[in-house]
Design an enzyme around this catalytic site. Structure first.
Site, PDB file in Angstrom:
ATOM      1  N   ASP A   1      52.753 105.419  63.151  1.00 56.12           N
ATOM      2  CA  ASP A   1      52.624 104.635  64.388  1.00 56.12           C
ATOM      3  C   ASP A   1      52.649 105.550  65.608  1.00 56.12           C
ATOM      4  O   ASP A   1      53.373 105.319  66.574  1.00 56.12           O
ATOM      5  CB  ASP A   1      53.745 103.595  64.481  1.00 56.12           C
ATOM      6  CG  ASP A   1      53.424 102.483  65.480  1.00 56.12           C
ATOM      7  OD1 ASP A   1      52.242 102.345  65.861  1.00 56.12           O
ATOM      8  OD2 ASP A   1      54.348 101.758  65.882  1.00 56.12           O
TER       9      ASP A   1
ATOM     10  N   GLN B   1      60.517  97.594  66.250  1.00 60.26           N
ATOM     11  CA  GLN B   1      61.456  96.857  65.413  1.00 60.26           C
ATOM     12  C   GLN B   1      62.631  96.273  66.188  1.00 60.26           C
ATOM     13  O   GLN B   1      63.520  95.687  65.587  1.00 60.26           O
ATOM     14  CB  GLN B   1      62.016  97.768  64.303  1.00 60.26           C
ATOM     15  CG  GLN B   1      61.068  97.972  63.129  1.00 60.26           C
ATOM     16  CD  GLN B   1      59.956  98.939  63.478  1.00 60.26           C
ATOM     17  OE1 GLN B   1      60.182  99.924  64.140  1.00 60.26           O
ATOM     18  NE2 GLN B   1      58.749  98.637  63.049  1.00 60.26           N
TER      19      GLN B   1
ATOM     20  N   THR C   1      64.939  95.755  70.312  1.00 57.00           N
ATOM     21  CA  THR C   1      65.153  95.960  71.741  1.00 57.00           C
ATOM     22  C   THR C   1      66.028  97.187  71.941  1.00 57.00           C
ATOM     23  O   THR C   1      66.994  97.392  71.211  1.00 57.00           O
ATOM     24  CB  THR C   1      65.832  94.726  72.352  1.00 57.00           C
ATOM     25  OG1 THR C   1      65.025  93.575  72.083  1.00 57.00           O
ATOM     26  CG2 THR C   1      65.997  94.892  73.856  1.00 57.00           C
ATOM     27  N   VAL C   2      65.723  97.994  72.969  1.00 54.13           N
ATOM     28  CA  VAL C   2      66.445  99.238  73.222  1.00 54.13           C
ATOM     29  C   VAL C   2      67.311  99.068  74.469  1.00 54.13           C
ATOM     30  O   VAL C   2      66.831  98.617  75.512  1.00 54.13           O
ATOM     31  CB  VAL C   2      65.479 100.425  73.403  1.00 54.13           C
ATOM     32  CG1 VAL C   2      66.262 101.724  73.583  1.00 54.13           C
ATOM     33  CG2 VAL C   2      64.541 100.537  72.201  1.00 54.13           C
TER      34      VAL C   2
ATOM     35  N   GLY D   1      61.016  98.215  71.336  1.00 55.64           N
ATOM     36  CA  GLY D   1      60.314  98.988  70.325  1.00 55.64           C
ATOM     37  C   GLY D   1      59.658  98.067  69.307  1.00 55.64           C
ATOM     38  O   GLY D   1      59.726  96.835  69.387  1.00 55.64           O
TER      39      GLY D   1
ATOM     40  N   GLY E   1      63.761  98.879  77.133  1.00 54.11           N
ATOM     41  CA  GLY E   1      62.465  98.811  76.459  1.00 54.11           C
ATOM     42  C   GLY E   1      62.533  97.982  75.198  1.00 54.11           C
ATOM     43  O   GLY E   1      63.603  97.584  74.727  1.00 54.11           O
TER      44      GLY E   1
END
Length: 731
Positions: free
Chosen positions: A527, A412, A414-415, A410, A408
């Protein structure tokens, strides 16, 4: 290169049962072509797949030899008893010959006449007679295992015979009476197969006998076939020799010396690497392979021809001292070079380690490490909660951050999915842009905020790494994706039930309420959205992505910040005046509730008259279209009251004025109450709910302006017009 001799054409069967089928023999047609799997009709075989038996004409085949150019088949034995003559048994070999050196014709019995006929019209005859004493059988030690005429006889097969027919008959038409034998048998058999026994005169139990057929190609000589204008007429392929038949007509093919394979196959015979197998070289490492042959030699300092059956290799004495000196000099130079290379390598690696250490220290500083330590120094227990990972550990966990590990993106970074040495699954977030001071600040903020949180519905921070080019965060792995993935019809047609949605909403509300009210320092997430709510394998909600979160000191009710958030979830009051408070998260959560109710995303461009889902929901409620906008996958009669209550709650959460919204603690309490009422029907009060349900369904056009009045909508519209200029820094 080793090549299997039993090699068929491409795609053709190479076996039938346990019998290999080498070309030129074959079964059927080559797949995808009109070409036969056999050279010509003489080599056409049949495979009975039901019994896994290979047939030449009607005779079973047990072996085909390319080297001997022979085929082993079996034939029925002709038996005659009393005054009955045995049946004729014929063998037509289609141009092949019955091997005169490998077979013989035999007759068994005490009044046995075995007759064999040869050639196409059976114009040549032969046979033998086996007799016994009429009173008693012959002594066992006299005739057992022999076939000399008493009880058993045999004759040779003439050379060049390609068709035979034989049968068993009687000399005296079985008119004499034998107490021990009144039957006879005749057959052709391979020389080494049959061993006569006296017991066979009492009973001959064998029905078939094996024999050998010599096969050749064509009916011309090698010279005639090789000189043919059509190359296809010559069966011998590359690296082969042609041999004329010595028993009949035609020719056979063999691989040349130093080659192996199938000489009839289109690919021909292939070179044998003699150097890779036992050979005649006295020193194996001095062998050189050539096409069809090999060569042995002696190394420098030795003399001889290199062959074990020749002069071999012996040490050349006059050159040995000189070679020893050269060897000592070479060894000294090698040792000196090795010392120099080792010294240079040591200095290089020491320098590289020093540079790497300096780089990691610089990265630690640029990634806000000292800023983080300064913030955390005032809070005890951080070192017990969060681990500092090394770059090597996270590289190993993510296979050097391979693209296939991305799960994924996010706000801020990349995961990536990672696996720690103890097989613990983790999610590792990597900042998108190197050296971006804003993102570094968000990163440090997320570490600091998460270090203060310990809640079952908040994604747990396991640690971080600051010595890389970009900072890394290590979280617990939540394996079931985002909430949006499960409620978005375009991604999930089935979704999950309303009961599950309500529970997820309650868990999320309870987690946000904890951030606002129970954390050591109140935290505003800033958020909240359906993509930042993760679900584990039990569909338990986990709030994530705290990069934009802020800590609010207990003595302050709000802070003024640069507007940050996600369009569609952004509090219009916060957007308008820039003052952040806990009611901003309430508004965002209200949009998530509307997503759970409608199955729609926060921003849908199919509503030209509205900017986002919240406005569309409020407008639809004003027009008494509540049931029309609900997600059809959750519409059930038993859910009606809960749906109404949650819709009312969502409307209160998305009021324009923050003061008119409930707190997250009140929202969480109300959702838990709805779940409790559903579990305990005796807690429901129809009279208490009737007024508010009718208020929602029947009188929405007259709703209080504070909820969705015209003035409020106008204010909502004017605030949203400022989005283009004021959300430039949002996500």
């Amino acid at each position: 290169m080793a090549v299997t001799q039993a090699q068929s054409l491409a795609g053709c069967p190479d076996k039938c049962g346990d019998v290999d089928i080498p070309y030129p023999f074959g079964v059927g047609v080559q797949p995808g072509t009109s070409r036969n799997c056999f050279l010509d009709q003489s080599f056409n075989l049949t495979c009975d797949n039901a019994t896994s038996t290979l047939y030449f004409e009607k005779h079973p085949v047990s072996n085909i030899s390319l080297q001997q150019s022979q085929m082993d088949i079996s034939m029925l034995i002709s038996k005659g008893c009393y005054n009955r003559t045995g049946k004729f048994h014929d063998l037509y070999t289609k141009g092949f010959t019955i091997s005169s050196t490998q077979n013989k014709f035999l007759s068994i019995g005490c009044d046995a006449l075995g007759i064999i006929r040869f050639n196409k019209n059976f114009t040549h005859y032969s046979g033998c007679v086996a007799l016994c004493d009429t009173d008693k059988p012959p002594p066992k030690d006299m005739i057992d295992k022999t076939c000399s005429g008493t009880g058993c006889c045999h004759v040779d097969i003439p050379a060049g015979m390609n068709n035979i027919s034989f049968y068993a008959a009687s000399v005296d038409n079985h008119t004499n009476v034998w107490r021990f034998n009144n039957c006879s048998a005749a057959f052709v058999a391979r020389n080494d197969w049959f061993s006569f026994s006296l017991d066979y005169l009492q009973n001959f139990p064998i029905d078939r006998a094996p024999l050998v057929v010599d096969w050749t190609v064509s009916n011309v000589t090698c010279q005639t076939a090789a000189n043919s204008s059509n190359e296809e007429d010559f069966a011998c392929k590359s690296n082969t020799d042609c041999v004329d038949s010595s028993d009949g007509v035609g020719y056979t093919c063999t691989c040349k010396s130093g080659f192996q394979g199938n000489p009839y196959h289109p690919s021909g015979c292939h070179d044998v690497d003699e150097c890779s197998r036992p050979n005649n070289c006295s020193m194996p490492n001095q062998c050189r392979n050539f096409n069809g042959t090999y060569q042995c030699s002696c190394p420098s300092g030795y003399k001889g021809d290199g062959y074990t059956n020749g002069r071999g290799c012996t040490l050349d004495a006059p050159q040995s001292n000189q070679q020893l000196l050269i060897l000592i000099i070479a060894l000294g130079i090698s040792v000196a070079l090795l010392v120099v290379i080792t010294l240079i390598s040591t200095l290089y690696w020491s320098h590289k380690r020093r540079i790497l250490k300096q780089l990691k220290e610089r990265n630690f500083e640029q990634n806000g490490g000292y800023m983080l330590l300064q913030q955390l120094s005032q809070h005890q227990g951080y070192s017990d909660k969060t681990k500092i990972f090394t770059e090597v550990e996270l590289n190993d966990a993510t296979n050097n951050f391979d693209q296939s590990r991305i799960i994924g993106h996010g706000g801020q970074g990349t995961v990536y999915k990672g696996i720690l040495p103890d097989n613990t699954l983790v999610a590792i977030k990597k900042s998108k842009v190197e050296g971006n001071s804003r993102q570094i600040k968000d990163f440090i903020n997320e570490v600091f905020v998460l270090s203060q949180i310990n809640h079952r519905n908040v994604v747990k921070l396991l640690g971080c790494c600051l010595e890389t080019d970009v900072p890394l965060l290590v979280y617990e792995f939540v394996d079931n994706g985002t909430l949006l993935k499960h409620i978005d019809p375009s991604k999930n047609e089935l979704s999950f039930t309303w009961e599950t949605r309500l529970r997820i909403a309650a868990e999320t509300a309870e987690a946000i309420s904890y951030l606002h009210s129970s954390a050591s320092i109140p935290i505003i997430h800033r958020d909240i959205k359906s993509t930042n709510i993760l679900l584990d394998h039990n569909l338990k909600a986990k709030v994530s992505d705290f990069g934009a979160s802020r800590l609010i000191p207990l003595d302050e009710t709000h802070v003024t910040t640069m507007v940050q958030g996600t369009f569609g979830y952004l509090d219009p009051e916060y957007l308008h005046i820039g003052q952040l408070n806990d009611k901003s998260d309430v508004y965002s959560f209200g949009v998530v509730l509307i997503e759970l109710l409608t199955g729609n995303k926060a921003i849908e461009f199919r509503w030209p008259e509205h900017v986002n889902l919240a406005m569309h929901f409020v407008s639809s409620m004003r027009e008494n279209q509540f049931w029309e906008i609900l997600d059809k996958r959750i519409l059930e009669q038993k859910n009606a009251k809960q749906l109404k209550e949650v819709a009312l709650l969502a409307m209160r959460c998305v009021r324009v004025k923050g003061d008119e919204r409930p707190t997250m603690k009140e929202v969480a309490k109300e959702l838990e109450g709805l779940i409790a009422m559903d579990k305990h029907p005796w807690m429901k009060n129809e009279d208490l709910m009737l007024e508010e349900s009718e208020y929602l369904l029947g009188h929405l056009p007259n709703l209080d302006g504070a909820i969705i009045g015209a003035g409020t909508l106008a204010c909502y519209d004017c605030m949203l017009k400022e989005i283009a200029s004021e959300i430039a820094d949002g996500r």
